[in-house]
Design a protein around this motif. Sequence first.
Motif, PDB file in Angstrom:
ATOM      1  N   TRP A 138       0.825  -1.206   0.000  1.00 15.19           N
ATOM      2  CA  TRP A 138       0.000   0.000   0.000  1.00 15.19           C
ATOM      3  C   TRP A 138       0.863   1.262   0.000  1.00 15.19           C
ATOM      4  N   ALA A 139       1.918   1.274   0.829  1.00 16.50           N
ATOM      5  CA  ALA A 139       2.748   2.475   0.946  1.00 16.50           C
ATOM      6  C   ALA A 139       3.512   2.758  -0.342  1.00 16.50           C
ATOM      7  N   ASP A 140       3.918   1.711  -1.075  1.00 17.31           N
ATOM      8  CA  ASP A 140       4.664   1.926  -2.314  1.00 17.31           C
ATOM      9  C   ASP A 140       3.856   2.689  -3.358  1.00 17.31           C
ATOM     10  N   ASP A 145       6.397   9.841  -4.453  1.00 15.70           N
ATOM     11  CA  ASP A 145       7.694  10.078  -3.820  1.00 15.70           C
ATOM     12  C   ASP A 145       8.036   8.894  -2.913  1.00 15.70           C
ATOM     13  N   PRO A 146       9.101   8.132  -3.218  1.00 15.16           N
ATOM     14  CA  PRO A 146       9.446   6.969  -2.380  1.00 15.16           C
ATOM     15  C   PRO A 146       9.735   7.356  -0.927  1.00 15.16           C
ATOM     16  N   ALA A 147      10.401   8.526  -0.715  1.00 16.20           N
ATOM     17  CA  ALA A 147      10.709   8.938   0.658  1.00 16.20           C
ATOM     18  C   ALA A 147       9.425   9.239   1.439  1.00 16.20           C
ATOM     19  N   ALA A 148       8.482   9.910   0.787  1.00 15.80           N
ATOM     20  CA  ALA A 148       7.206  10.200   1.454  1.00 15.80           C
ATOM     21  C   ALA A 148       6.435   8.918   1.734  1.00 15.80           C
ATOM     22  N   ASN A 149       6.504   7.958   0.814  1.00 18.63           N
ATOM     23  CA  ASN A 149       5.832   6.675   1.034  1.00 18.63           C
ATOM     24  C   ASN A 149       6.409   5.953   2.252  1.00 18.63           C
ATOM     25  N   ARG A 150       7.754   5.957   2.354  1.00 18.61           N
ATOM     26  CA  ARG A 150       8.391   5.278   3.486  1.00 18.61           C
ATOM     27  C   ARG A 150       8.046   5.972   4.805  1.00 18.61           C
ATOM     28  N   ALA A 151       8.048   7.307   4.793  1.00 17.99           N
ATOM     29  CA  ALA A 151       7.704   8.040   6.017  1.00 17.99           C
ATOM     30  C   ALA A 151       6.254   7.790   6.425  1.00 17.99           C
ATOM     31  N   LEU A 152       5.372   7.718   5.434  1.00 15.62           N
ATOM     32  CA  LEU A 152       3.958   7.456   5.729  1.00 15.62           C
ATOM     33  C   LEU A 152       3.767   6.075   6.332  1.00 15.62           C
ATOM     34  N   ARG A 153       4.469   5.095   5.759  1.00 16.64           N
ATOM     35  CA  ARG A 153       4.355   3.734   6.286  1.00 16.64           C
ATOM     36  C   ARG A 153       4.892   3.648   7.720  1.00 16.64           C
ATOM     37  N   ASN A 154       6.056   4.247   7.955  1.00 17.14           N
ATOM     38  CA  ASN A 154       6.648   4.185   9.295  1.00 17.14           C
ATOM     39  C   ASN A 154       5.794   4.908  10.331  1.00 17.14           C
TER      40      ASN A 154
END
Length: 282
Positions: A138-140, A145-154
């Motif tokens: 889902w986050a991918d 923006d990959p960085a925003a996706n990773r921050a959202l998931r975390n």
Amino acid sequence: MFTTGFKFFFGTGVALATAGVLYGYTTGGNHMGPLSLGWKGGVGEHVGYGLLVGLGVTAMGVALTLIFFRDADPADQADYMGVDDIAPSAPVTASPWPIVGAFGVGTMAVGLVLNTAVFITGLVIVGAVAIEWMMDAWADRATGDPAANRALRNRIMAPIEIPAAGTALVAVGVLAVSRIFLNVSPLGAVVIAGVVAVVILGVGVLGALDVKMNRNIATGLALVVGVVVLGGGVWATVDGEREFHPHEIEGEEGHGGDHAEDDGEDHAEDDGEHSDGDTDSE
């Protein structure tokens, strides 16, 4: 009109369902049973019939899902939506969850035959993998923006992952290492305990020094350690505990007898004194 994925899975589903009907008639099915799922007659051998028909229905369901999304083909999707072009999706990040999931399924299979605790451990691993993999997928695709996706998931998963991972790590680690200790010789248990202590101390030192390590390397090392500990615990559970011999204290019986005799004599003397006292009082 029909996509390639739909044709493949729908054809596979029809073939499996047909095989299920034929299998039902050749294993004792009668009347309209195999065609009506047992409503108007017998279906023959239930397990094989149910497996083939179930797989056929599942394949047809996958075919319908694929045609709804046009096999995720941008050209077909653009034609279906009536636009000239669709922006390509961002590539997904590498995920270790398939490997962990395969290990969990293997643990469940071993536990199903040998031990309930091992099966439950595998079930917990598979459940955790399903949740983590779903959130990664889902986050991918949340933003471009990959960085925003990773921050959202975390931000969503970190408050759950950290305490849950710590609890699971301690519980599973203690269970697996205890099985290993009970299986190996006393000297082997001491050696393994020393190695475990050195590894824990080393991880603590690296964390205190804030050593930067590639994320993939750290994940790979953690997976290797986890597989070694869990694999050793499963192997030790299957192999069983070593033989324990109760400690025998020389002369314990004699001392016990002496104490018994002394106690008997003391009690006899006390009884005699009490009886004398009673006589005097009379």
